[in-house]
Motif scaffolding. Structure first.
Motif, mmCIF file in Angstrom:
data_model
loop_
_atom_site.group_PDB
_atom_site.id
_atom_site.type_symbol
_atom_site.label_atom_id
_atom_site.label_comp_id
_atom_site.label_asym_id
_atom_site.label_seq_id
_atom_site.Cartn_x
_atom_site.Cartn_y
_atom_site.Cartn_z
ATOM 1 N N LYS A 109 0.825 -1.210 0.000
ATOM 2 C CA LYS A 109 0.000 0.000 0.000
ATOM 3 C C LYS A 109 0.859 1.260 0.000
ATOM 4 O O LYS A 109 0.567 2.227 -0.711
ATOM 5 N N ALA A 110 1.928 1.254 0.789
ATOM 6 C CA ALA A 110 2.807 2.424 0.858
ATOM 7 C C ALA A 110 3.499 2.663 -0.483
ATOM 8 O O ALA A 110 3.632 3.805 -0.929
ATOM 9 N N THR A 111 3.911 1.580 -1.136
ATOM 10 C CA THR A 111 4.543 1.698 -2.447
ATOM 11 C C THR A 111 3.561 2.257 -3.463
ATOM 12 O O THR A 111 3.904 3.147 -4.250
ATOM 13 N N GLN A 112 2.330 1.758 -3.445
ATOM 14 C CA GLN A 112 1.303 2.236 -4.377
ATOM 15 C C GLN A 112 0.989 3.710 -4.135
ATOM 16 O O GLN A 112 0.848 4.486 -5.081
ATOM 17 N N GLU A 113 0.907 4.116 -2.889
ATOM 18 C CA GLU A 113 0.641 5.517 -2.572
ATOM 19 C C GLU A 113 1.761 6.424 -3.071
ATOM 20 O O GLU A 113 1.506 7.516 -3.587
ATOM 21 N N ALA A 114 3.000 5.970 -2.929
ATOM 22 C CA ALA A 114 4.137 6.758 -3.406
ATOM 23 C C ALA A 114 4.105 6.880 -4.928
ATOM 24 O O ALA A 114 4.372 7.960 -5.476
ATOM 25 N N GLU A 115 3.765 5.784 -5.615
ATOM 26 C CA GLU A 115 3.659 5.825 -7.072
ATOM 27 C C GLU A 115 2.518 6.738 -7.511
ATOM 28 O O GLU A 115 2.672 7.499 -8.469
ATOM 29 N N ASP A 116 1.387 6.677 -6.824
ATOM 30 C CA ASP A 116 0.248 7.542 -7.150
ATOM 31 C C ASP A 116 0.600 9.013 -6.938
ATOM 32 O O ASP A 116 0.242 9.871 -7.748
ATOM 33 N N GLU A 117 1.302 9.305 -5.861
ATOM 34 C CA GLU A 117 1.706 10.682 -5.567
ATOM 35 C C GLU A 117 2.638 11.209 -6.649
ATOM 36 O O GLU A 117 2.504 12.348 -7.101
ATOM 37 N N GLU A 118 3.572 10.386 -7.109
ATOM 38 C CA GLU A 118 4.494 10.787 -8.168
ATOM 39 C C GLU A 118 3.732 11.007 -9.478
ATOM 40 O O GLU A 118 3.997 11.956 -10.206
ATOM 41 N N PHE A 119 2.765 10.156 -9.765
ATOM 42 C CA PHE A 119 1.959 10.290 -10.976
ATOM 43 C C PHE A 119 1.185 11.601 -10.970
ATOM 44 O O PHE A 119 1.158 12.327 -11.970
ATOM 45 N N ILE A 120 0.558 11.922 -9.856
ATOM 46 C CA ILE A 120 -0.211 13.165 -9.732
ATOM 47 C C ILE A 120 0.699 14.377 -9.909
ATOM 48 O O ILE A 120 0.326 15.367 -10.550
ATOM 49 N N LYS A 121 1.908 14.286 -9.387
ATOM 50 C CA LYS A 121 2.840 15.412 -9.447
ATOM 51 C C LYS A 121 3.222 15.767 -10.884
ATOM 52 O O LYS A 121 3.462 16.927 -11.189
ATOM 53 N N ILE A 122 3.263 14.779 -11.778
ATOM 54 C CA ILE A 122 3.727 15.047 -13.138
ATOM 55 C C ILE A 122 2.589 15.311 -14.122
ATOM 56 O O ILE A 122 2.838 15.467 -15.312
ATOM 57 N N GLN A 123 1.358 15.375 -13.635
ATOM 58 C CA GLN A 123 0.219 15.596 -14.519
ATOM 59 C C GLN A 123 0.079 17.063 -14.894
ATOM 60 O O GLN A 123 0.471 17.946 -14.159
ATOM 61 N N MET A 124 -0.520 17.292 -16.056
ATOM 62 C CA MET A 124 -0.767 18.635 -16.549
ATOM 63 C C MET A 124 -2.281 18.832 -16.624
ATOM 64 O O MET A 124 -3.000 17.909 -16.964
ATOM 65 N N THR A 125 -2.749 19.998 -16.299
ATOM 66 C CA THR A 125 -4.175 20.288 -16.406
ATOM 67 C C THR A 125 -4.408 21.302 -17.514
ATOM 68 O O THR A 125 -3.469 21.946 -18.001
ATOM 69 N N ILE A 126 -5.660 21.472 -17.881
ATOM 70 C CA ILE A 126 -5.978 22.450 -18.920
ATOM 71 C C ILE A 126 -5.763 23.873 -18.427
ATOM 72 O O ILE A 126 -5.787 24.812 -19.213
ATOM 73 N N PHE A 127 -5.534 24.038 -17.151
ATOM 74 C CA PHE A 127 -5.323 25.369 -16.583
ATOM 75 C C PHE A 127 -3.849 25.754 -16.519
ATOM 76 O O PHE A 127 -3.518 26.879 -16.166
ATOM 77 N N ASP A 128 -2.951 24.821 -16.848
ATOM 78 C CA ASP A 128 -1.522 25.132 -16.848
ATOM 79 C C ASP A 128 -1.201 26.042 -18.024
ATOM 80 O O ASP A 128 -1.686 25.837 -19.138
ATOM 81 N N PRO A 129 -0.377 27.059 -17.799
ATOM 82 C CA PRO A 129 -0.071 28.010 -18.882
ATOM 83 C C PRO A 129 0.611 27.353 -20.077
ATOM 84 O O PRO A 129 0.473 27.811 -21.201
ATOM 85 N N GLU A 130 1.331 26.255 -19.871
ATOM 86 C CA GLU A 130 2.006 25.584 -20.982
ATOM 87 C C GLU A 130 1.006 24.930 -21.930
ATOM 88 O O GLU A 130 1.294 24.692 -23.091
ATOM 89 N N PHE A 131 -0.189 24.636 -21.424
ATOM 90 C CA PHE A 131 -1.189 23.920 -22.216
ATOM 91 C C PHE A 131 -2.023 24.857 -23.073
ATOM 92 O O PHE A 131 -2.447 24.507 -24.155
ATOM 93 N N THR A 132 -2.258 26.039 -22.597
ATOM 94 C CA THR A 132 -3.129 26.961 -23.329
ATOM 95 C C THR A 132 -2.311 27.966 -24.131
ATOM 96 O O THR A 132 -1.150 28.213 -23.861
ATOM 97 N N CYS A 133 -2.959 28.524 -25.093
ATOM 98 C CA CYS A 133 -2.322 29.534 -25.939
ATOM 99 C C CYS A 133 -3.246 30.748 -25.942
ATOM 100 O O CYS A 133 -4.118 30.888 -26.798
ATOM 101 N N GLY A 134 -3.123 31.572 -24.937
ATOM 102 C CA GLY A 134 -3.976 32.735 -24.833
ATOM 103 C C GLY A 134 -5.432 32.378 -24.578
ATOM 104 O O GLY A 134 -6.328 33.058 -25.014
#
Length: 65
Positions: free
Chosen positions: A28-53
């Motif tokens: 469980k601890a290993t899975q939680e650490a992997e999930d936390e790392e996955f969430i950290k590297i995600q991009m949302t539509i609100f990130d400035p790198e994703f949108t163009c004005g």
């Protein structure tokens, strides 16, 4: 006997004692650490790198064959 760092149960096997937690808690601890790392590297539509004005350029989303 030692007890698990995560749930407090008594540890019986030497491997669990060496790890500091039982087999299930370690999984469980290993899975939680992997999930936390996955969430950290995600991009949302609100990130400035994703949108163009405020408009998404659809040409960059599709690759031509």
């Amino acid at each position: 006997m030692s007890s698990c760092k995560r749930c407090g149960r008594k540890l019986k096997s030497q491997k669990s004692i060496d790890d500091g937690m039982g087999r299930r808690c370690k999984k469980k601890a290993t899975q939680e650490a992997e999930d936390e790392e996955f969430i950290k590297i995600q991009m949302t539509i609100f990130d400035p790198e994703f949108t163009c004005g405020g408009v998404i350029d659809a040409r960059t989303l599709h690759t031509s064959s």
